[in-house]
Design an enzyme around this catalytic site. Structure first.
Site, PDB file in Angstrom:
ATOM      1  N   ASN A  14      27.866 -19.981  50.417  1.00 47.37           N
ATOM      2  CA  ASN A  14      27.590 -21.213  50.023  1.00 47.37           C
ATOM      3  C   ASN A  14      28.789 -21.965  49.187  1.00 47.37           C
ATOM      4  O   ASN A  14      29.001 -23.116  49.188  1.00 47.37           O
ATOM      5  CB  ASN A  14      26.327 -21.508  48.934  1.00 47.37           C
ATOM      6  CG  ASN A  14      25.088 -21.549  49.594  1.00 47.37           C
ATOM      7  OD1 ASN A  14      24.718 -22.368  50.168  1.00 47.37           O
ATOM      8  ND2 ASN A  14      24.280 -20.565  49.662  1.00 47.37           N
ATOM      9  N   ARG A  65      25.379 -10.009  26.714  1.00 46.23           N
ATOM     10  CA  ARG A  65      25.460 -11.069  27.474  1.00 46.23           C
ATOM     11  C   ARG A  65      26.430 -12.308  26.894  1.00 46.23           C
ATOM     12  O   ARG A  65      26.940 -13.152  27.534  1.00 46.23           O
ATOM     13  CB  ARG A  65      24.246 -11.663  27.862  1.00 46.23           C
ATOM     14  CG  ARG A  65      23.398 -10.996  28.822  1.00 46.23           C
ATOM     15  CD  ARG A  65      22.505 -11.388  29.774  1.00 46.23           C
ATOM     16  NE  ARG A  65      21.137 -11.718  29.025  1.00 46.23           N
ATOM     17  CZ  ARG A  65      20.194 -12.682  29.195  1.00 46.23           C
ATOM     18  NH1 ARG A  65      20.267 -13.578  30.118  1.00 46.23           N
ATOM     19  NH2 ARG A  65      19.143 -12.963  28.309  1.00 46.23           N
ATOM     20  N   MET A  90      24.525 -13.743  40.475  1.00 48.83           N
ATOM     21  CA  MET A  90      23.103 -13.143  40.330  1.00 48.83           C
ATOM     22  C   MET A  90      23.142 -12.628  38.831  1.00 48.83           C
ATOM     23  O   MET A  90      22.377 -11.597  38.612  1.00 48.83           O
ATOM     24  CB  MET A  90      23.119 -12.038  41.399  1.00 48.83           C
ATOM     25  CG  MET A  90      23.017 -12.532  42.724  1.00 48.83           C
ATOM     26  SD  MET A  90      21.922 -13.906  43.274  1.00 48.83           S
ATOM     27  CE  MET A  90      20.484 -12.883  43.508  1.00 48.83           C
ATOM     28  N   LEU A  93      21.871 -16.549  32.991  1.00 44.99           N
ATOM     29  CA  LEU A  93      22.610 -17.111  31.600  1.00 44.99           C
ATOM     30  C   LEU A  93      21.841 -17.235  30.531  1.00 44.99           C
ATOM     31  O   LEU A  93      20.738 -17.594  30.619  1.00 44.99           O
ATOM     32  CB  LEU A  93      23.456 -18.211  32.367  1.00 44.99           C
ATOM     33  CG  LEU A  93      24.378 -18.140  33.324  1.00 44.99           C
ATOM     34  CD1 LEU A  93      24.931 -19.399  33.974  1.00 44.99           C
ATOM     35  CD2 LEU A  93      25.629 -17.367  33.160  1.00 44.99           C
ATOM     36  N   ASN A 107      22.354 -25.355  40.546  1.00 42.75           N
ATOM     37  CA  ASN A 107      22.134 -23.984  41.272  1.00 42.75           C
ATOM     38  C   ASN A 107      21.281 -24.200  42.504  1.00 42.75           C
ATOM     39  O   ASN A 107      20.638 -25.133  42.781  1.00 42.75           O
ATOM     40  CB  ASN A 107      21.230 -23.043  40.242  1.00 42.75           C
ATOM     41  CG  ASN A 107      20.786 -21.742  41.117  1.00 42.75           C
ATOM     42  OD1 ASN A 107      21.605 -21.207  41.408  1.00 42.75           O
ATOM     43  ND2 ASN A 107      19.604 -21.511  40.870  1.00 42.75           N
ATOM     44  N   HIS A 109      18.684 -22.191  45.008  1.00 38.96           N
ATOM     45  CA  HIS A 109      17.763 -21.166  45.113  1.00 38.96           C
ATOM     46  C   HIS A 109      17.087 -21.095  46.509  1.00 38.96           C
ATOM     47  O   HIS A 109      16.510 -22.072  47.012  1.00 38.96           O
ATOM     48  CB  HIS A 109      16.715 -21.386  44.006  1.00 38.96           C
ATOM     49  CG  HIS A 109      15.675 -20.334  43.960  1.00 38.96           C
ATOM     50  ND1 HIS A 109      15.941 -18.878  43.492  1.00 38.96           N
ATOM     51  CD2 HIS A 109      14.433 -20.266  44.322  1.00 38.96           C
ATOM     52  CE1 HIS A 109      14.931 -18.255  43.439  1.00 38.96           C
ATOM     53  NE2 HIS A 109      14.033 -18.770  43.990  1.00 38.96           N
ATOM     54  N   GLU A 143      15.123 -22.096  31.215  1.00 39.43           N
ATOM     55  CA  GLU A 143      14.172 -21.292  32.112  1.00 39.43           C
ATOM     56  C   GLU A 143      14.824 -20.939  33.439  1.00 39.43           C
ATOM     57  O   GLU A 143      15.200 -21.845  34.218  1.00 39.43           O
ATOM     58  CB  GLU A 143      12.946 -22.359  32.462  1.00 39.43           C
ATOM     59  CG  GLU A 143      11.554 -21.644  32.442  1.00 39.43           C
ATOM     60  CD  GLU A 143      11.191 -20.696  31.130  1.00 39.43           C
ATOM     61  OE1 GLU A 143      10.751 -19.583  31.390  1.00 39.43           O
ATOM     62  OE2 GLU A 143      11.436 -21.060  30.054  1.00 39.43           O
ATOM     63  N   LEU A 144      14.339 -19.686  33.887  1.00 39.74           N
ATOM     64  CA  LEU A 144      15.033 -19.265  35.259  1.00 39.74           C
ATOM     65  C   LEU A 144      14.419 -20.237  36.458  1.00 39.74           C
ATOM     66  O   LEU A 144      13.312 -20.474  36.508  1.00 39.74           O
ATOM     67  CB  LEU A 144      14.817 -17.876  35.524  1.00 39.74           C
ATOM     68  CG  LEU A 144      15.306 -17.060  36.666  1.00 39.74           C
ATOM     69  CD1 LEU A 144      16.690 -16.808  36.498  1.00 39.74           C
ATOM     70  CD2 LEU A 144      14.590 -15.863  37.118  1.00 39.74           C
ATOM     71  N   GLU A 174      20.795 -24.186  53.420  1.00 40.14           N
ATOM     72  CA  GLU A 174      21.597 -24.066  52.283  1.00 40.14           C
ATOM     73  C   GLU A 174      22.805 -24.812  52.310  1.00 40.14           C
ATOM     74  O   GLU A 174      23.304 -25.481  51.669  1.00 40.14           O
ATOM     75  CB  GLU A 174      21.712 -22.585  51.758  1.00 40.14           C
ATOM     76  CG  GLU A 174      20.354 -22.221  51.271  1.00 40.14           C
ATOM     77  CD  GLU A 174      20.542 -20.854  50.481  1.00 40.14           C
ATOM     78  OE1 GLU A 174      21.486 -20.321  49.900  1.00 40.14           O
ATOM     79  OE2 GLU A 174      19.707 -19.706  51.049  1.00 40.14           O
TER      80      GLU A 174
HETATM   81  C1  GAR Z   1      22.062 -17.716  48.851  1.00 38.91           C
HETATM   82  O1  GAR Z   1      20.876 -17.557  49.792  1.00 38.91           O
HETATM   83  C2  GAR Z   1      21.445 -18.232  47.658  1.00 38.91           C
HETATM   84  O2  GAR Z   1      20.686 -19.227  47.580  1.00 38.91           O
HETATM   85  C3  GAR Z   1      20.834 -17.131  47.003  1.00 38.91           C
HETATM   86  O3  GAR Z   1      21.864 -15.943  47.100  1.00 38.91           O
HETATM   87  C4  GAR Z   1      22.453 -16.312  48.189  1.00 38.91           C
HETATM   88  C5  GAR Z   1      23.921 -16.061  48.347  1.00 38.91           C
HETATM   89  O4  GAR Z   1      24.666 -16.381  49.456  1.00 38.91           O
HETATM   90  N1  GAR Z   1      20.625 -17.271  45.461  1.00 38.91           N
HETATM   91  C6  GAR Z   1      19.905 -16.693  44.887  1.00 38.91           C
HETATM   92  O5  GAR Z   1      19.000 -15.949  45.073  1.00 38.91           O
HETATM   93  C7  GAR Z   1      20.017 -17.064  43.251  1.00 38.91           C
HETATM   94  N2  GAR Z   1      18.748 -16.535  42.484  1.00 38.91           N
HETATM   95  P1  GAR Z   1      26.104 -16.411  49.481  1.00 38.91           P
HETATM   96  O6  GAR Z   1      26.901 -15.820  48.703  1.00 38.91           O
HETATM   97  O7  GAR Z   1      26.354 -16.315  50.898  1.00 38.91           O
HETATM   98  O8  GAR Z   1      26.345 -18.140  49.289  1.00 38.91           O
END
Ligand code: GAR
Length: 198
Positions: A14, A65, A90, A93, A107, A109, A143-144, A174
């Protein structure tokens, strides 16, 4: 010109789609790619694209943290971004950090929020028998996986889908959605963008 920092934890596909979109008449430019591990594959891809990188490994902070986030914040102060994009970052925060960046932090998701906050989103969509699944770009609030939704892209769930097969098709979306939303956000447009499936 808006300055964009991107936080990653892994392969950074991404992040690559965001960085590669910020050329020409795009109103933003990437100024920092930061990872919470030196092993994050995306770091090399950022370097290859000439984007400054930083690593703040969360492990030596042993769960403190606030101290971890002070180190993140120090890198952000140096890079002075206007917008902070989480792209497969991942680490959760704290409210304090998020509030400091609220309205400026996005973000992505891998689900159609508000469905399936947290992990294992593809398996959960399959278990629920959903016929549609997808991804969401939203503003980050304490909130997450919450916060105002800026864009969503859907994919059809196919007979015989596995979590991996579904994840791969969502990831393709994405890579369309996040650059499109970032561009609009950098232009001051916060209306929700809906990308329809092919
Ligand atoms: C992506 O699918 C993103 O949406 C997800 O991690 C992957 C990262 O891929 N994010 C989450 O799950 C956040 N909670 P990438 O490193 O190839 O972009």
């Amino acid at each position: 010109m808006k300055r964009v920092a991107i936080f990653i934890s892994g392969g950074g596909s991404n992040m690559v789609s965001l960085v590669d979109s910020m050329t020409g008449d795009h109103p933003a430019r990437p100024v920092l790619v930061l990872a919470n591990s030196a092993d994050a594959g995306g770091l090399e891809k950022a370097r290859a694209r000439g984007v400054p990188t930083a690593v703040i490994d969360h492990r030596p902070f042993k769960g403190d943290r606030e101290a971890f986030e002070e180190a993140l914040q120090a890198e952000l102060v140096k890079a002075a971004p206007d917008i902070l994009c989480l792209a497969g970052f991942m680490r959760v925060l704290t409210a304090g950090f998020v509030e400091n960046w609220q309205g400026r932090m996005l973000n992505i998701h891998p689900s159609l929020l508000p469905k399936y906050r947290g992990l294992h989103t593809h398996a959960r969509a399959l278990e629920a028998g959903d016929r549609e699944h997808g991804c969401t770009v939203h503003e980050v609030t304490p909130e997450l996986d919450d916060g105002p939704i800026l864009g969503q892209a859907t994919v059809r769930v196919l007979p015989g889908d596995t979590p991996d097969a579904l994840a791969a098709r969502v990831l393709e979306q994405e890579h369309r959605l996040y650059p499109a939303v970032l561009r609009r956000f950098a232009e001051g447009n916060r209306e929700m963008l809906r990308l329809t499936r092919d």
